[in-house]
Structure formats: structure tokens, C-alpha cells
Design a protein around this motif. Sequence first.
Motif, PDB file in Angstrom:
ATOM      1  N   ALA A   1       0.877  -1.172  -0.024  1.00 19.24           N
ATOM      2  CA  ALA A   1       0.130   0.032  -0.007  1.00 19.24           C
ATOM      3  C   ALA A   1       0.739   1.278   0.122  1.00 19.24           C
ATOM      4  CB  ALA A   1      -1.030   0.134   1.325  1.00 19.24           C
ATOM      5  N   GLU A   2       0.465   2.321  -0.630  1.00 15.07           N
ATOM      6  CA  GLU A   2       1.200   3.417  -0.811  1.00 15.07           C
ATOM      7  C   GLU A   2       1.212   4.245   0.333  1.00 15.07           C
ATOM      8  OE1 GLU A   2       1.263   7.625  -3.881  1.00 15.07           O
ATOM      9  OE2 GLU A   2      -0.002   6.078  -4.074  1.00 15.07           O
ATOM     10  N   GLY A   3       2.269   4.544   0.829  1.00 16.35           N
ATOM     11  CA  GLY A   3       2.556   5.182   2.286  1.00 16.35           C
ATOM     12  C   GLY A   3       2.880   4.478   3.354  1.00 16.35           C
ATOM     13  N   ALA A   4       2.602   2.956   3.158  1.00 18.38           N
ATOM     14  CA  ALA A   4       2.865   2.262   4.408  1.00 18.38           C
ATOM     15  C   ALA A   4       4.148   1.918   4.718  1.00 18.38           C
ATOM     16  CB  ALA A   4       2.401   0.638   3.801  1.00 18.38           C
ATOM     17  N   THR A   5       4.497   1.634   5.883  1.00 18.70           N
ATOM     18  CA  THR A   5       5.783   1.529   6.221  1.00 18.70           C
ATOM     19  C   THR A   5       5.966  -0.176   6.455  1.00 18.70           C
ATOM     20  OG1 THR A   5       5.978   3.396   7.769  1.00 18.70           O
ATOM     21  CG2 THR A   5       7.526   1.645   8.538  1.00 18.70           C
ATOM     22  N   VAL A   6       6.906  -0.541   5.943  1.00 16.79           N
ATOM     23  CA  VAL A   6       7.233  -2.088   5.628  1.00 16.79           C
ATOM     24  C   VAL A   6       8.391  -2.400   6.440  1.00 16.79           C
ATOM     25  CG1 VAL A   6       5.938  -2.176   3.661  1.00 16.79           C
ATOM     26  CG2 VAL A   6       8.374  -1.902   3.629  1.00 16.79           C
ATOM     27  N   ALA A   7       8.482  -3.815   7.017  1.00 20.90           N
ATOM     28  CA  ALA A   7       9.608  -4.366   7.622  1.00 20.90           C
ATOM     29  C   ALA A   7      10.051  -5.373   7.005  1.00 20.90           C
ATOM     30  CB  ALA A   7       9.003  -4.638   9.006  1.00 20.90           C
ATOM     31  N   ILE A   8      11.405  -5.268   6.365  1.00 19.46           N
ATOM     32  CA  ILE A   8      11.802  -6.283   5.568  1.00 19.46           C
ATOM     33  C   ILE A   8      12.723  -7.061   6.420  1.00 19.46           C
ATOM     34  CG2 ILE A   8      13.288  -6.976   3.220  1.00 19.46           C
ATOM     35  CD1 ILE A   8      12.400  -3.838   2.906  1.00 19.46           C
ATOM     36  N   GLN A   9      12.496  -8.705   6.528  1.00 20.16           N
ATOM     37  CA  GLN A   9      13.077  -9.388   7.529  1.00 20.16           C
ATOM     38  C   GLN A   9      13.831 -10.509   6.781  1.00 20.16           C
ATOM     39  OE1 GLN A   9      10.278 -10.924  10.257  1.00 20.16           O
ATOM     40  NE2 GLN A   9      10.240  -8.713  11.224  1.00 20.16           N
ATOM     41  N   TYR A  10      14.974 -10.962   7.219  1.00 20.73           N
ATOM     42  CA  TYR A  10      15.725 -12.086   6.531  1.00 20.73           C
ATOM     43  C   TYR A  10      16.819 -12.386   7.616  1.00 20.73           C
ATOM     44  CZ  TYR A  10      19.283  -8.539   5.326  1.00 20.73           C
ATOM     45  OH  TYR A  10      20.065  -7.504   5.350  1.00 20.73           O
ATOM     46  N   THR A  11      17.615 -13.692   7.483  1.00 19.68           N
ATOM     47  CA  THR A  11      18.379 -14.105   8.466  1.00 19.68           C
ATOM     48  C   THR A  11      19.755 -13.946   7.526  1.00 19.68           C
ATOM     49  OG1 THR A  11      16.756 -15.633   9.249  1.00 19.68           O
ATOM     50  CG2 THR A  11      19.496 -16.065   9.629  1.00 19.68           C
ATOM     51  N   ASP A  12      20.654 -13.318   8.300  1.00 19.61           N
ATOM     52  CA  ASP A  12      22.168 -13.064   7.536  1.00 19.61           C
ATOM     53  C   ASP A  12      23.088 -14.250   7.894  1.00 19.61           C
ATOM     54  OD1 ASP A  12      23.214 -12.969   9.925  1.00 19.61           O
ATOM     55  OD2 ASP A  12      23.446 -10.646  10.124  1.00 19.61           O
ATOM     56  N   ALA A  13      24.066 -14.145   7.274  1.00 20.02           N
ATOM     57  CA  ALA A  13      25.204 -15.243   6.960  1.00 20.02           C
ATOM     58  C   ALA A  13      25.392 -15.650   8.588  1.00 20.02           C
ATOM     59  CB  ALA A  13      26.412 -14.706   6.548  1.00 20.02           C
ATOM     60  N   GLN A  14      25.360 -14.821   9.475  1.00 16.11           N
ATOM     61  CA  GLN A  14      25.813 -15.287  10.823  1.00 16.11           C
ATOM     62  C   GLN A  14      24.667 -15.788  11.761  1.00 16.11           C
ATOM     63  OE1 GLN A  14      26.908 -12.005   9.772  1.00 16.11           O
ATOM     64  NE2 GLN A  14      28.596 -13.074   9.164  1.00 16.11           N
ATOM     65  N   GLY A  15      23.664 -15.956  11.024  1.00 18.37           N
ATOM     66  CA  GLY A  15      22.320 -16.666  11.756  1.00 18.37           C
ATOM     67  C   GLY A  15      21.372 -15.576  12.356  1.00 18.37           C
ATOM     68  N   LYS A  16      21.575 -14.111  12.430  1.00 21.36           N
ATOM     69  CA  LYS A  16      21.066 -13.343  12.877  1.00 21.36           C
ATOM     70  C   LYS A  16      19.905 -12.876  12.207  1.00 21.36           C
ATOM     71  CE  LYS A  16      21.723  -8.627  14.972  1.00 21.36           C
ATOM     72  NZ  LYS A  16      22.730  -7.384  15.098  1.00 21.36           N
ATOM     73  N   LEU A  17      18.681 -12.711  12.857  1.00 20.19           N
ATOM     74  CA  LEU A  17      17.626 -11.828  12.061  1.00 20.19           C
ATOM     75  C   LEU A  17      17.800 -10.664  11.816  1.00 20.19           C
ATOM     76  CD1 LEU A  17      14.702 -12.293  11.051  1.00 20.19           C
ATOM     77  CD2 LEU A  17      13.874 -11.819  13.355  1.00 20.19           C
ATOM     78  N   ARG A  18      17.692 -10.192  10.631  1.00 20.36           N
ATOM     79  CA  ARG A  18      17.765  -8.595  10.346  1.00 20.36           C
ATOM     80  C   ARG A  18      16.297  -8.086   9.888  1.00 20.36           C
ATOM     81  NH1 ARG A  18      23.354  -6.855   7.396  1.00 20.36           N
ATOM     82  NH2 ARG A  18      24.839  -8.164   8.378  1.00 20.36           N
ATOM     83  N   GLN A  19      16.081  -6.809  10.256  1.00 20.28           N
ATOM     84  CA  GLN A  19      14.970  -6.397   9.807  1.00 20.28           C
ATOM     85  C   GLN A  19      15.264  -4.684   9.224  1.00 20.28           C
ATOM     86  OE1 GLN A  19      11.225  -6.810  11.805  1.00 20.28           O
ATOM     87  NE2 GLN A  19      11.335  -4.518  12.420  1.00 20.28           N
TER      88      GLN A  19
END
Length: 401
Positions: free
Chosen positions: A367-385
Motif C-alpha cells: 500500500a502506498e504510504g505504508a511502512t514495511v519491515a523487510i526481514q531475513y536471516t544473515d550469514a551469521q544466523g542473525k535476524l535482520r530487519q
Amino acid sequence: MRYFAHLFAILGVIFIGLAACQTTKETSAPDGLDLRIQKALTTAGENRSELEGALASVAEEQRDGLRFLIAYMPDRDLTQLSGKYLLKNLQWAYKAKGTFSWCKQLPDSVFFNEVLPYASLNERRDDWREDFYERFAPLVSNTEDIREAIKIINHAIMEEVKVKYSTARPKPDQSPYESMDCGLASCTGLSVLLTDAFRAVGIPSRIAGTPNWTTKEGNHNWNEVMVDGQWYFTEYYPSEGLDQGWFLADAGQADPTSKAHWIYASSFKPAQAYFPLVWDEKIHYVHAENVTERYIHLYQQAQKHQQVEEAGKVQLQLVMFKRQGCSMGDDRVAVPVKVYAGKELIFEGKTADAQKDMNDYLTGFVAEGATVAIQYTDAQGKLRQVQQVMNENQTLRLYYQ
């Protein structure tokens, strides 16, 4: 005497009728095929005996196929290809025709132009057909459905030939074995591999592409396959189904008034245009059809379906790099990513790695104007957002390390 005169008159009419039928049969070859073959034999020069030897020894049921090839072969092939090479290509193409139901049903015009040819563009003329038949025929031997066969070949080819996408390949117009020897190919080399795999099992296939996008710089090539008389596009790294792919939006915005921006589909026999080869613009012997309007129509249809779903939304494209400072080419990695708006999962998927085209992104709409959170697990196994306000279409760079 009257009896004999009458009898001779009847026999004369019959003889003339038979002669007329024979003449009609011989001159009904499309586009003056006999004249084309005579011209081809002359052009062959010292290689003429090879072609004449093939014509003299070819199996009767394969004769029309050989005549087609000789009539429309580029001059370079007329002067170089051996009769043995052509006859072997015929033998294995006709084996596929006699084995697979979808190939048995093809009109000769399609079989000759989209299954039988030994090459698609200007690539080196490899002796690939027997090898590819033995590689891919067992994979599709238990299906009668051409769509299922296409899917099987599409998903098996990378593992079978061990070739991945890379712009570090030795040259763009690689033959099948040139790509397999180095394990790398760009879009053209991959397209040659896939079309040859399809043709090896009797699936009509050709290469499509554009010398220059209208939406951005660069060219691209991919594959087309024929199902029930209709052409569909696919590529070496397949999407979920036919006529689906990351490049449709670009192809759908091609300029039908500009040859530099047309979408072309290769043809062995002469067609309305020639296929522009950006790596050697002097080559004009690769024939092509202008299929621009079909891609524009496909894109417009896709747009209609998306407009309802994407009303009030903007596009988010994601690309994942190994680390900051990496290049766009070979430093991309495939990592699972989830995109949330609050607690709602908007979309998810894997980012494109270095084997995918550089214009292939993980894409979704929010949705236009929304704030999104993009989540993934990095090479060290840490959850990034990573958080992003979506006021407009955006392409975000993410980092794995």
C-alpha cells in the motif's frame, strides 16, 4: 479402325492427365523448393558432393526434411557441414517424431522449422542431438502431455548440463558444448541450450529476444515453445508457468514502430526480418518473425489483472548482496525474505542469486504510504530487519554479511 482410334484417344487423355498430376506434384513444393535446392548446391561449391551424397542416401521418410534443411541452410553451412552431420541430425529428430505423441501430431511445416534445425542463431554447429535425446528423452518418456514435458525439461536442464548464468562466460553466442565446457553462459547461450533440449524430444522451440529494451539499456534473449499451435515464452530459469517471467513488463513496452526495439523470434526459413545479433551486427542470415505485438498484448492482459489487485499500491523490488560494495553481477545471493506491514505478511520469496538475470528482482506490491519491515536471516544466523516507507516504487539493496 474407329475402335483403335477411340482407344488411343482415351489412352492419350489418361496419359496427359497422369503427366499433369505428376507435374503438379513436382512443382507444388513451397517457395520453389527445387530451385532453392539447386541454388544451394551451387553455393556449396566444393562441399556440393557432401550434400548430394546425403540426398542420394537419405531414408525416404526423411527426404523432405533433408530437402528443407538444404534449401534454407545459411551459406556458411552449405560450404562446411558434412552429409554425415545432416543425416545424423535427421535420424535423431525423426526418432523423436516417432516416439513422442506431441511431435507425431505436428504439421510438417512446424516440425521442419522448429524441431528439425540443428542450430538457432549463429552459434557453432555442435553435434548435440543424439546426446541431448539420450539425456532428456528418459525424463519425459512417461508423459503424453506436452505441457508437463516442457515443465520437466525446464526444471531439469540446469542440473543435467551443469551450466549457470554468468556474464563472465567466454562469449555471448556460445554453442551447447561451449557452454557446457566452461559451465557458464549468458542469456543467449542458455537459450540455445534450452531450445536444443526441447527440440531433442520433439518439442517445437525457438529463441526470442530484443536487441534493445525501450525501458532500459541492454538486450535479452529467451525461449518460446509451441503448444497446440500457439507460442508461449519460457526461459532457462523458469517461472511458475508459461508466459510468466520477470521481463514481461519490459517486453510488453516494446516499440512496434522501431526495429531496434522489436521482439524477434528466430526462424530457420526466411521470414519477415532477420534476428539482430548485438555481438555481430553484420550477420543477417538468422531469420526472424516480428512478435512484438504479441508481447504487448500479453503485458496488457497481465496489467488488467494486476490493476485490481494493485490499486493504491507501489512496487518494492529487493536484491541481496554478499556484502556492501559488491557488484551487481556475480555477488548476489538467494536468501529467503519476508515483507510485513505491521503484523501482516505482505509477500515473501527468495532474492535472485548470481545465476539469475541482473534485472530479475524479488518483487511485491504494498500500500502506498505504508511502512514495511523487510526481514531475513544473515550469514551469521542473525535476524535482520530493514524498515522502509513506501511513498513510491523502490528498489532496495540488502546485505547478507
